[in-house]
Scaffold this motif. Structure first.
Motif, PDB file in Angstrom:
ATOM      1  N   MET B 227       0.859  -1.186   0.000  1.00  0.00           N
ATOM      2  CA  MET B 227       0.000   0.000   0.000  1.00  0.00           C
ATOM      3  C   MET B 227       0.897   1.237   0.000  1.00  0.00           C
ATOM      4  O   MET B 227       2.024   1.222   0.492  1.00  0.00           O
ATOM      5  CB  MET B 227      -0.885   0.029   1.252  1.00  0.00           C
ATOM      6  N   ASN B 228       0.345   2.308  -0.510  1.00  0.00           N
ATOM      7  CA  ASN B 228       1.074   3.564  -0.503  1.00  0.00           C
ATOM      8  C   ASN B 228       0.073   4.681  -0.262  1.00  0.00           C
ATOM      9  O   ASN B 228      -0.872   4.847  -1.025  1.00  0.00           O
ATOM     10  CB  ASN B 228       1.778   3.772  -1.846  1.00  0.00           C
ATOM     11  N   CYS B 229       0.258   5.399   0.806  1.00  0.00           N
ATOM     12  CA  CYS B 229      -0.695   6.449   1.137  1.00  0.00           C
ATOM     13  C   CYS B 229      -0.019   7.804   1.217  1.00  0.00           C
ATOM     14  O   CYS B 229      -0.456   8.685   1.953  1.00  0.00           O
ATOM     15  CB  CYS B 229      -1.387   6.118   2.453  1.00  0.00           C
ATOM     16  N   ASP B 230       1.058   7.967   0.459  1.00  0.00           N
ATOM     17  CA  ASP B 230       1.815   9.203   0.561  1.00  0.00           C
ATOM     18  C   ASP B 230       1.040  10.434   0.110  1.00  0.00           C
ATOM     19  O   ASP B 230       1.463  11.565   0.368  1.00  0.00           O
ATOM     20  CB  ASP B 230       3.125   9.092  -0.232  1.00  0.00           C
ATOM     21  N   ASN B 231      -0.070  10.211  -0.542  1.00  0.00           N
ATOM     22  CA  ASN B 231      -0.893  11.357  -0.931  1.00  0.00           C
ATOM     23  C   ASN B 231      -1.841  11.786   0.191  1.00  0.00           C
ATOM     24  O   ASN B 231      -2.594  12.733   0.038  1.00  0.00           O
ATOM     25  CB  ASN B 231      -1.703  11.021  -2.182  1.00  0.00           C
ATOM     26  N   LEU B 232      -1.801  11.052   1.283  1.00  0.00           N
ATOM     27  CA  LEU B 232      -2.731  11.365   2.374  1.00  0.00           C
ATOM     28  C   LEU B 232      -2.011  11.831   3.644  1.00  0.00           C
ATOM     29  O   LEU B 232      -2.450  11.594   4.763  1.00  0.00           O
ATOM     30  CB  LEU B 232      -3.587  10.136   2.698  1.00  0.00           C
ATOM     31  N   GLN B 247      -8.517  19.226  12.886  1.00  0.00           N
ATOM     32  CA  GLN B 247      -9.843  19.284  12.275  1.00  0.00           C
ATOM     33  C   GLN B 247      -9.781  20.048  10.961  1.00  0.00           C
ATOM     34  O   GLN B 247     -10.323  19.613   9.941  1.00  0.00           O
ATOM     35  CB  GLN B 247     -10.813  19.961  13.249  1.00  0.00           C
ATOM     36  N   ALA B 248      -9.079  21.164  11.004  1.00  0.00           N
ATOM     37  CA  ALA B 248      -8.930  21.970   9.796  1.00  0.00           C
ATOM     38  C   ALA B 248      -8.183  21.192   8.713  1.00  0.00           C
ATOM     39  O   ALA B 248      -8.615  21.134   7.549  1.00  0.00           O
ATOM     40  CB  ALA B 248      -8.189  23.262  10.126  1.00  0.00           C
ATOM     41  N   GLY B 249      -7.076  20.575   9.096  1.00  0.00           N
ATOM     42  CA  GLY B 249      -6.258  19.849   8.120  1.00  0.00           C
ATOM     43  C   GLY B 249      -7.016  18.676   7.514  1.00  0.00           C
ATOM     44  O   GLY B 249      -6.988  18.454   6.293  1.00  0.00           O
ATOM     45  N   MET B 250      -7.706  17.956   8.358  1.00  0.00           N
ATOM     46  CA  MET B 250      -8.463  16.802   7.882  1.00  0.00           C
ATOM     47  C   MET B 250      -9.598  17.262   6.973  1.00  0.00           C
ATOM     48  O   MET B 250      -9.870  16.653   5.932  1.00  0.00           O
ATOM     49  CB  MET B 250      -9.043  16.055   9.095  1.00  0.00           C
ATOM     50  N   GLY B 257     -11.492  16.081  -1.998  1.00  0.00           N
ATOM     51  CA  GLY B 257     -11.997  14.937  -2.759  1.00  0.00           C
ATOM     52  C   GLY B 257     -11.243  13.641  -2.550  1.00  0.00           C
ATOM     53  O   GLY B 257     -11.553  12.622  -3.167  1.00  0.00           O
ATOM     54  N   CYS B 258     -10.258  13.659  -1.665  1.00  0.00           N
ATOM     55  CA  CYS B 258      -9.523  12.422  -1.416  1.00  0.00           C
ATOM     56  C   CYS B 258     -10.417  11.399  -0.720  1.00  0.00           C
ATOM     57  O   CYS B 258     -11.218  11.739   0.143  1.00  0.00           O
ATOM     58  CB  CYS B 258      -8.312  12.698  -0.523  1.00  0.00           C
ATOM     59  N   GLN B 259     -10.232  10.174  -1.124  1.00  0.00           N
ATOM     60  CA  GLN B 259     -10.963   9.112  -0.468  1.00  0.00           C
ATOM     61  C   GLN B 259     -10.169   8.666   0.761  1.00  0.00           C
ATOM     62  O   GLN B 259      -8.962   8.425   0.666  1.00  0.00           O
ATOM     63  CB  GLN B 259     -11.137   7.942  -1.437  1.00  0.00           C
TER      64      GLN B 259
END
Lengths: 365, 365
Positions: B227-232, B247-250, B257-259
């Motif tokens: 798995m790679n989640c470097d975009n999250l 909260q703001a960052g999330m 639009g990120c899943q």
DNA sequence: ATGAAAGCGCTAACAC
DNA sequence: GTGTTAGCGCTTTCAT
């Protein structure tokens, strides 16, 4: 006369191990070719000194890496530019916020702060009073804690200011506190006005002046509305963490069959614990039960539902307390008169006490 | 010879004002009819002293209300039985818990603790190092904070132990820390095994060694599962309170639009903030998104849904650090060798990462 | 404008 | 077993 002056005037970084003695004003004096009194005058900026010597001395200070020995200074001056802060639990969120603010203000004024964690232990508190005394602190701030007060252990008359504490046995004292009565009153009013008729009051020991005052304010508001909720008082175990103890206490109350449609908890953690107990029994907040906390700590706005709470002005309290203490320490005011400063509180309305219709995201029923 | 001995041998409670001088060993000596060295010996329990004199001296100490002047003692001994604890934010829940534990252990061992709040300000930290030095503290414990280290301000070689901090520029140092890598690994494993495929990582600056290690452990577990989640990766603003910033960052991540079906936050407050952002957007925890926090602070068990978290052994950390420091101060170990102690962490599973079927009270849909 | 010297309260080396 | 004394590093009169 000192016999141990370094012959070459250098600090001699002692190859091998590094237990070189720290430089004193003697080293500085020797290096700059003046006497130690001149060095002292330069350091403390008093007396008349020619610009030339001042400059030379300052250079020497830099060169030898001089740093003043506060033990010697305190011994000589009988004061230490240090204050002690005694607090029952440094890991408590509200208390540590107060301590943090106090420390910040005192730092600004050039005072170091000795933070003493009494761990709610009377004998430890007493030990700390004694230690602070022995350390020649110039003043002491007591945050919260019992009304009994080990003032007799103090051998000098140090400046003393209390926050949220009313020491008994002292004829006069200086204190700063929030308007806890008003806080209790506001909380009860908020709940009653939202339609609550069976409001539980959750606190730790009501022997603490703060809790007692909050209770009295709470009760006053209910009395004005011909309500009486004295059967819904929950006094929780203080050996457990706030939230957990509150959850247990609230659970017990609910399981005993009492009807409850409102909760006023004396801090936000206890409110959170109460909400957990409610949620675990299928009750909804605020639809079935409305809740108000106290302190408006970070958790109040972060949790869901967000928590209505009574905000205390932490910065204000800390500011008043340090100003008072500094005035006392610098003899700007006499220490005999005594004074109590009371700061206003404010209700911060959030989801937990809103009426159902105005609650957003209520996708239940 | 002192000229100011009290003529009548009494402390004379000075009616009127109470700026009586505090009694010294001279008063005790005079009152018990011995010399000051004998008094000193009694106080410090060394040398051979007859039972009779010992008794008389102890009585005199009580009578005059003697208390040892630590400034004089420190000056004479070049040590103070005091240690400094430097911490970036005393009002942070986890840090204050560590500080509280440290203080407790040090108190047990007879040391006073100077708690210094650097407020994440490098220059304030430097000032504090210097102050501690000037105050002759016997040792310093640094909790968390930057890797840059103002070691050069220290003029003596004081014992030094770091907690969760890896000072760069020091060849050798003593430190205690949790196994942060393992913590990150456990968190990622928990989430991945529950079926999460898009796991966000929320932290403050990854420049801090602790966050970096947690991230590396997290990444390792994902890599092992292809798995790679470097975009999250969410790196939050550190000038806001943790929960709010998170909260703001999330929220920003979700709104872009990120899943996301899993979240690992580097502390429980950030986890709470993330959950708020999720809830506010109609996402359910753990049904839609599972969450794991770090520290297992009080809030993890108190909140609803309760939070799965990585528990650090605070007591253990504090115990190891104080033991290390005391050994260093008492020269029981050489200060040149250096040592790093790593303590295990543990995942505490709660509702926020449970699979839907096992989640109780799920009366949605 | 600067220096000499006393002394803050304590410990420890040295006497007896 | 107990007393005498020097000196830790500093500030502060009192001289000059």
């Amino acid at each position: 006369m000192r016999k141990d002056l370094l012959s070459d005037g250098l600090t001699m970084p002692s190859q091998g191990d590094n237990n070189r003695k720290r430089p004193s004003i003697y080293e500085v004096a020797e290096r700059s070719g003046v006497s130690i009194s001149t060095v002292s005058r330069v350091i403390n900026n008093n007396g008349r000194i020619s610009g030339a010597t001042r400059k030379r001395v300052k250079e020497a200070i830099k060169e030898v890496g001089y740093i003043t020995n506060t033990a010697a200074k305190s011994l000589r001056m009988s004061k230490s530019k240090t204050v002690g802060v005694i607090v029952p639990d440094i890991s408590d969120g509200w208390l540590s916020a107060v301590v943090s603010a106090l420390e910040g203000f005192l730092f600004e004024k050039g005072y170091s702060t000795f933070i003493c964690n009494s761990a709610r232990d009377e004998s430890k508190e007493e030990t700390y009073f004694s230690t602070l005394d022995a350390k020649y602190v110039d003043g002491i701030i007591c945050v919260a804690g019992l009304s009994s007060f080990p003032i007799d252990v103090l051998t000098r008359d140090v400046a003393l200011v209390c926050i949220d504490r009313r020491p008994e046995g002292l004829k006069t004292y200086y204190s700063v506190e929030s308007d806890h009565f008003e806080g209790g009153y506001l909380a009860a009013t908020e709940l009653a006005d939202a339609g609550c008729r069976h409001i539980a009051f959750i606190s730790r020991s009501r022997k603490l002046s703060t809790n007692l005052l909050r209770y009295e304010g709470f009760r006053q508001a209910l009395l004005e509305r011909d309500m009486n909720c004295d059967n819904l008082l929950v006094e929780i175990d203080d050996r457990m963490p706030s939230a957990e103890a509150s959850q247990a206490g609230m659970g017990k109350l609910l399981d005993s069959g009492c009807q409850v449609d409102g909760v006023f908890a004396t801090n936000d953690w206890r409110a959170l614990g109460a909400i957990s107990a409610l949620v675990d029994r299928g009750l909804r907040v605020p639809q079935d039960v409305r809740v108000v906390g106290f302190d408006d700590s970070a958790i109040a706005s972060a949790m869901r539902p967000s928590l209505t709470s009574i905000r205390q002005d932490i910065e204000g309290i800390a500011r008043e307390a340090t100003d008072l203490l500094i005035a006392l320490m610098e003899r700007a005011i006499l220490s005999g008169s005594g004074k109590r400063i009371v700061l206003p509180v404010k209700l911060i309305r959030r989801e937990s006490s809103m009426s159902v219709t105005s609650a957003p995201r209520a996708n239940d029923i």
